[in-house]
Enzyme design. Structure first.
Site, short mmCIF file in Angstrom:
data_model
loop_
_atom_site.label_atom_id
_atom_site.label_comp_id
_atom_site.label_asym_id
_atom_site.label_seq_id
_atom_site.Cartn_x
_atom_site.Cartn_y
_atom_site.Cartn_z
N TRP A 28 60.38 -24.32 31.29
CA TRP A 28 59.45 -23.20 31.32
C TRP A 28 58.61 -23.12 30.05
O TRP A 28 57.48 -22.60 30.06
CB TRP A 28 60.19 -21.88 31.51
CG TRP A 28 61.23 -21.56 30.47
CD1 TRP A 28 62.56 -21.87 30.50
CD2 TRP A 28 61.03 -20.86 29.23
NE1 TRP A 28 63.20 -21.42 29.37
CE2 TRP A 28 62.29 -20.78 28.58
CE3 TRP A 28 59.92 -20.28 28.62
CZ2 TRP A 28 62.45 -20.17 27.33
CZ3 TRP A 28 60.08 -19.66 27.39
CH2 TRP A 28 61.33 -19.60 26.76
N TRP A 63 66.31 -30.06 32.05
CA TRP A 63 64.99 -30.18 32.68
C TRP A 63 64.57 -31.65 32.73
O TRP A 63 65.06 -32.47 31.96
CB TRP A 63 63.95 -29.38 31.89
CG TRP A 63 64.30 -27.94 31.69
CD1 TRP A 63 64.78 -27.35 30.56
CD2 TRP A 63 64.21 -26.90 32.67
NE1 TRP A 63 64.98 -26.02 30.76
CE2 TRP A 63 64.64 -25.70 32.05
CE3 TRP A 63 63.80 -26.84 34.01
CZ2 TRP A 63 64.67 -24.47 32.71
CZ3 TRP A 63 63.83 -25.63 34.68
CH2 TRP A 63 64.26 -24.46 34.03
N GLU A 77 53.05 -1.22 35.06
CA GLU A 77 52.64 -2.46 34.39
C GLU A 77 52.49 -2.23 32.89
O GLU A 77 52.85 -3.10 32.07
CB GLU A 77 51.33 -2.98 34.98
CG GLU A 77 51.40 -3.35 36.46
CD GLU A 77 52.42 -4.44 36.72
OE1 GLU A 77 52.42 -5.45 35.98
OE2 GLU A 77 53.23 -4.29 37.65
#
Length: 506
Positions: free
Chosen positions: A375, A319, A287
């Site tokens: 997004w 979108w 991570e």
């Protein structure tokens, strides 16, 4: 290469250490170099109005910074120094302070976000006009900028090879802590006319949040305490990290963001354990490597931070827009989608400024691939609400979820919010915490209340469309629409279903 250590020749009579997203004394690269290079070092932090003026007046991050500064100021004072705190436009204030304090050099740790780089360029110019030098150092990553490139000298765009290169290059040299306290005798208190207590939130135009009610300790002591607690369970991280009802994550994101802990020290511990075969530590180290990866993506492709898709062809996607799209987005923001795991996750971020990593992927996929919304809308929402917001990671993860980023999941891989819920919150504990109106539903129904029989709903006191919404979209239908929407990326517009011509001879 990492910064070369300056010889202790006290090059400058006086220097100014500018704290930014590095609110700690120990293992602070810029502070270490300032102490070695200067006979006297004065410290400053600026609540930068260029950033703060656009924030909501109740912002947990501002309160986190303020509380961390109180601890930092106290620690610097104990070492013989102190901390000047200003509320001003940083690019102007630093040059003014440098002149007023008669310093010859300013030291700071690097921040490679585009707006920060633009600010630092202006600071450099302002300081140069006064004959003051400006030194910056790597402190928020293990490898940054051009330190880790392919054999062809290009930045990595796929995480797997990047991680292998990261692991092959990292060693004690890159993970070694800077021994700041060995040189702390150079710290001096600010001049009398520059001394004052850390301002209150009200002094800088903010109000208290619910930070004190959350399990989020501030300052370097709070960060170290969190890491020590995480260290006791890091060996299970790979097993627990995906379950939001379990204490699996490190919860160190906000401390890494504001530098109240050292990423070098965190990575060093994880790296040592990983080399010993600790799978949990290896997973968590991954991570931290992802974080470095996204830093270098933003550095080499700054356009992603300006709203451009890393893969330009994905900017052709159409979108949803208009009032209906706005209504869908509002429902997503407020946790009213009718999908319990999505709604609980959104209530978590709204109430605490934190969202579990698995759930970040779930809600991002839902926004883009179930609701058909851009997004960038979700990215901006997270930027305002996440305590641990970092432009590079936030943008990288949103582009990953929308399939528009580097090394992103394929566009046809679409999270099912119900199966994700059944798999990662099987007993509905997380859902029940944030959606108590669903608490009486049996485990088999809590993930999709609309599948419950009328008698089950009545027994649980759940009234769909009243105290809990019905689903705002049908996932199966939305999935088909998403595949059609994304088809323009590689195939051009897809022909409507049912209208395909038969092949000749069929």
């Amino acid at each position: 290469m990492p910064p070369i250590l300056l010889a202790v020749d006290k090059t400058y009579p006086k220097g100014l250490m500018w704290f930014r997203r590095d609110l700690r004394v120990d293992d602070n690269a810029a502070l270490y170099h300032a102490l070695r290079a200067c006979r006297q070092v004065v410290c400053v932090f600026v609540f930068d109005r260029a950033i703060l003026d656009d924030l909501p007046r109740t912002d947990r991050r501002v309160e986190f910074i303020r509380e961390s500064l109180v601890e930092l100021a106290s620690e610097l004072h104990a070492l013989g120094g102190g901390l000047i705190v200003r509320h001003a436009v940083a690019e102007d204030e630093i040059a003014t302070l440098a002149r007023d304090l008669e310093v010859q050099a300013v030291f700071a740790n690097r921040d490679d976000e585009p707006e920060a780089l633009a600010r630092d360029a202006k600071v450099l110019g302002g300081l140069a006009n006064g004959g003051v030098s400006f030194h910056t150092y790597k402190d928020q990553a293990i490898f940054d900028r051009d330190e880790l490139l392919t054999k062809a000298g290009q930045p990595y765009t796929v995480f797997g090879p990047y991680r292998r290169a990261w692991m092959a290059k990292v060693d004690d040299f890159y993970l070694k802590a800077y021994p700041v306290r060995n040189h702390a005798d150079a710290l001096v208190a600010p001049p009398t006319d520059h001394r004052s207590a850390v301002p209150s939130l009200a002094d800088i135009g903010f109000e208290k949040s619910n930070l004190g009610e959350l399990e989020m300790p501030t300052g370097s002591r709070g960060g170290v305490a969190l890491f020590e607690h995480f260290f006791d369970r890091i060996d299970r991280y790979h097993e627990t990290r995906n379950f939001p009802a379990v204490r699996g994550p490190s919860y160190l994101g906000v401390h890494l963001r504001f530098g109240t802990v050292s990423v070098r020290q965190m990575a060093s511990v994880a790296h040592q354990l990983a080399l010993q075969g600790d799978e949990g530590a290896s997973t968590w180290l991954g991570e931290l490597i992802w974080r470095d990866f996204f830093f270098q993506v933003l550095t080499h492709h700054p356009g992603v931070g300006e709203g451009k898709s890393f893969r330009p062809e994905y900017d052709r996607i159409q979108w949803h827009h208009g009032k209906h799209a706005d209504a869908l987005f509002k429902a997503w923001c407020e946790g009213r989608t009718g999908y319990p795991l999505v709604d609980a996750a959104m209530l978590q971020i709204n109430q605490s400024g934190y969202m579990h990593n698995r759930l970040r992927m779930v809600v991002a996929s839902f926004l883009c691939k179930d609701l058909g919304l851009d997004w960038r809308r979700g990215e901006r929402y997270f930027a305002v609400h996440l305590n641990d917001f970092e432009l590079s990671s936030n943008n990288g993860n949103w582009q990953w979820a929308s399939s528009s980023g580097c090394d992103a999941q394929p566009y046809f891989r679409i999270f099912n919010p119900v199966t994700q819920s059944e798999r990662f919150d099987p007993e509905g504990k997380f859902i029940r915490r944030y959606l108590p109106q669903l608490a009486k539903l049996p485990n088999a129904r809590i993930h999709a209340p609309w599948t419950a029989a009328p008698l089950e709903l009545e027994a649980a006191d759940v009234r769909l469309g009243d105290n809990y919404p019905a689903p705002i979209v049908d996932h199966a239908v939305a999935r088909e629409h998403t595949l059609e929407r994304y088809a323009v990326v590689r195939e051009g517009p897809r022909e409507p279903r049912g209208n395909k011509k038969k092949k000749a001879g069929a």
